[in-house]
Design a protein around this motif. Structure first.
Motif, PDB file in Angstrom:
ATOM      1  N   LEU A  24       0.673  -1.250   0.064  1.00  0.00           N
ATOM      2  CA  LEU A  24      -0.047  -0.114  -0.060  1.00  0.00           C
ATOM      3  C   LEU A  24       0.909   1.138   0.024  1.00  0.00           C
ATOM      4  O   LEU A  24       0.699   2.210  -0.686  1.00  0.00           O
ATOM      5  CB  LEU A  24      -0.981   0.106   1.163  1.00  0.00           C
ATOM      6  N   ALA A  25       2.044   1.314   0.855  1.00  0.00           N
ATOM      7  CA  ALA A  25       2.766   2.477   0.636  1.00  0.00           C
ATOM      8  C   ALA A  25       3.529   2.749  -0.493  1.00  0.00           C
ATOM      9  O   ALA A  25       3.727   3.826  -0.885  1.00  0.00           O
ATOM     10  CB  ALA A  25       4.023   2.142   2.047  1.00  0.00           C
ATOM     11  N   ALA A  26       3.913   1.511  -0.956  1.00  0.00           N
ATOM     12  CA  ALA A  26       4.619   1.802  -2.492  1.00  0.00           C
ATOM     13  C   ALA A  26       3.533   2.202  -3.313  1.00  0.00           C
ATOM     14  O   ALA A  26       3.974   3.222  -4.324  1.00  0.00           O
ATOM     15  CB  ALA A  26       5.226   0.296  -2.782  1.00  0.00           C
ATOM     16  N   VAL A  27       2.374   1.628  -3.485  1.00  0.00           N
ATOM     17  CA  VAL A  27       1.236   2.359  -4.475  1.00  0.00           C
ATOM     18  C   VAL A  27       0.911   3.726  -4.282  1.00  0.00           C
ATOM     19  O   VAL A  27       0.960   4.713  -4.925  1.00  0.00           O
ATOM     20  CB  VAL A  27      -0.056   1.411  -4.355  1.00  0.00           C
ATOM     21  N   ASP A  28       0.947   4.195  -2.760  1.00  0.00           N
ATOM     22  CA  ASP A  28       0.744   5.613  -2.566  1.00  0.00           C
ATOM     23  C   ASP A  28       1.854   6.504  -2.830  1.00  0.00           C
ATOM     24  O   ASP A  28       1.739   7.508  -3.239  1.00  0.00           O
ATOM     25  CB  ASP A  28       0.089   5.699  -0.999  1.00  0.00           C
ATOM     26  N   LYS A  29       2.996   5.977  -2.903  1.00  0.00           N
ATOM     27  CA  LYS A  29       4.043   6.689  -2.764  1.00  0.00           C
ATOM     28  C   LYS A  29       4.228   7.230  -4.356  1.00  0.00           C
ATOM     29  O   LYS A  29       4.302   8.345  -4.818  1.00  0.00           O
ATOM     30  CB  LYS A  29       5.431   6.137  -2.518  1.00  0.00           C
TER      31      LYS A  29
END
Ligand SMILES: Cn1cnc(CNC(=O)c2cc(-c3ccc(F)cc3)cc(O)c2O)c1
Ligand SMILES: [Mg+2]
Length: 212
Positions: A24-29
């Motif tokens: 999730l953090a990678a998609v959001d970044k």
């Protein structure tokens, strides 16, 4: 390479396999820093998280898998015993989602259906062994939100207390849906203002509890 393939590649190269929060953090970044994408995102996602924790659904349906972001976001908060079905019409998106969900290690917790929701909803009881849903997240084409919530009603897939959450009430907007759930008399509906994904623009989620 499609945008969705670029997002998947970024996740595979920057997140930790089997770690949903890192996915999730990678998609959001990527969404904030590189390319906008129509995931529910981190800001509206926090509101969705709260609804999921409050409801603790054992059986849940999502309409609009896209890249699998919200499926991962929701299922990471559910017990192993929960049943989560997600429907995506676009096979390219479904293929990306399949890999994204597998990378997050949640492939055994999510039942992916690649089909038109109008065809799937009437099959859910017999073909997918569903009784009723505790929670529904609607995030597919905005002009079929109303068609599909009515299909859920007429196929007896909602029960007293079912929580239906819908994305994009402001942007791009689902005015017919908002009007329906707020005025038809079958739901206690509240609007939760927030921000559009990866943007300072306004958007929000509608939470509608079926009166049964
Ligand atoms: C192909 N496909 C797979 N899933 C879907 C359904 N989702 C949407 O259409 C969707 C669209 C937007 C959006 C796009 C452009 C724009 F300028 C403003 C808003 C935002 C969202 O959060 C969405 O969920 C379409
Ligand atoms: Mg959306």
């Amino acid at each position: 390479m499609s945008k969705e393939q670029r997002v998947l590649r970024y996740v595979q190269q920057n997140a930790s396999r089997g770690d949903p929060d890192s996915v999730l953090a990678a998609v959001d970044k990527f969404g904030w820093e590189t390319e906008w994408a129509m995931n529910v995102g981190d800001v509206k996602g926090l509101i969705l998280d709260r609804f999921v924790k409050e409801t603790a659904p054992q059986t849940m349906l999502e309409l609009g898998t896209y890249m699998g972001y919200s499926a991962i976001r929701v299922v990471r908060l559910l017990p192993e015993t929960a049943k989560f079905l997600t429907v995506e019409f676009n096979p390219e998106n479904a293929a990306i989602a399949n890999e994204m969900i597998a990378f997050a290690g949640l492939q055994n917790r999510i039942i992916q259906i690649t089909s038109d929701s109008a065809d799937v909803i009437p099959q859910l009881k017999k073909k997918y062994d569903v009784d009723t849903f505790d929670m529904v997240f609607i995030d597919h084409w905005k002009d079929v939100y109303v068609r599909d919530i009515k299909l859920l009603e007429t196929n007896n897939l909602l029960r007293k207390g079912t929580v239906v959450v819908a994305d994009n009430i402001i942007n791009p907007g689902a005015p017919e849906y908002a009007d329906y759930v707020r005025t038809c008399g079958k739901y206690d509906s509240t609007f939760h203002e927030s921000n559009f994904e990866y943007s300072d623009d306004i958007d929000g989620l509608e939470k509608s509890v079926y009166r049964g």
